[in-house]
Write a protein that holds these residues in place. Structure first.
Motif, short mmCIF file in Angstrom:
data_model
loop_
_atom_site.label_atom_id
_atom_site.label_comp_id
_atom_site.label_asym_id
_atom_site.label_seq_id
_atom_site.Cartn_x
_atom_site.Cartn_y
_atom_site.Cartn_z
N ARG A 1 31.66 95.60 10.87
CA ARG A 1 32.47 94.45 11.26
C ARG A 1 32.39 94.17 12.75
O ARG A 1 32.26 93.02 13.17
CB ARG A 1 33.92 94.65 10.84
CG ARG A 1 34.17 94.40 9.38
CD ARG A 1 35.65 94.32 9.07
NE ARG A 1 36.32 95.57 9.29
CZ ARG A 1 36.57 96.48 8.34
NH1 ARG A 1 36.21 96.25 7.10
NH2 ARG A 1 37.19 97.60 8.63
N ARG B 1 37.18 86.34 6.60
CA ARG B 1 36.85 87.45 5.70
C ARG B 1 36.71 86.93 4.27
O ARG B 1 37.50 86.12 3.81
CB ARG B 1 37.94 88.52 5.77
CG ARG B 1 37.96 89.13 7.15
CD ARG B 1 39.02 90.17 7.29
NE ARG B 1 39.12 90.51 8.71
CZ ARG B 1 39.20 91.74 9.16
NH1 ARG B 1 39.22 92.74 8.32
NH2 ARG B 1 39.28 91.97 10.44
N ALA C 1 32.00 89.78 4.25
CA ALA C 1 32.59 91.01 3.75
C ALA C 1 31.63 92.15 4.05
O ALA C 1 30.43 91.92 4.26
CB ALA C 1 32.85 90.93 2.25
#
Length: 126
Positions: A72, A10, A50
């Motif tokens: 995600r 991340r 991100a």
């Protein structure tokens, strides 16, 4: 390669995010935009990612959080496309630019299209 999206993958560094927006390149397939930049430092992972959703388009936090989860998850399922085709280190930022709540099928297909377009640009560059 594991199909996980761990903490080390991340992108959290404010400095890297600022560089990404100032020097990064962009690929868009409505309603998703990918901003990417080749990372200068060597990391444990080849790609740090991100996701972001505009507060202007989605006032309620649960709506923004749901879209971020969809982004995600779609990236997690399809990151193998990029990982197996590049050896360079990159930082990614996925932005949701639409103003309607997306369906998971649409999000996944758009992410896949964006990643394939990214791969083809990288192969041309090499």
């Amino acid at each position: 390669m594991k199909a996980t999206f761990g903490i080390k993958e991340r992108l959290k560094s404010k400095k890297e995010i600022e560089l990404l927006f100032s020097e990064g390149k962009s690929i868009a397939k409505y309603p998703i935009r990918l901003i990417y930049r080749e990372a200068t430092t060597e990391k444990n992972f080849t790609i740090q990612t991100a996701v972001s959703v505009s507060k202007r388009n989605f006032k309620k936090a649960p709506d923004r959080n749901r879209i971020k989860r969809l982004l995600r998850e779609s990236y997690r399922k399809n990151k193998y496309l990029v990982s197996k085709n590049t050896t360079h280190h990159f930082t990614f930022m996925f932005l949701y630019t639409g103003n309607k709540m997306p369906d998971s099928i649409i999000v996944e297909s758009k992410i896949k299209e964006i990643l394939q377009k990214f791969i083809s640009k990288e192969i041309e560059k090499q």
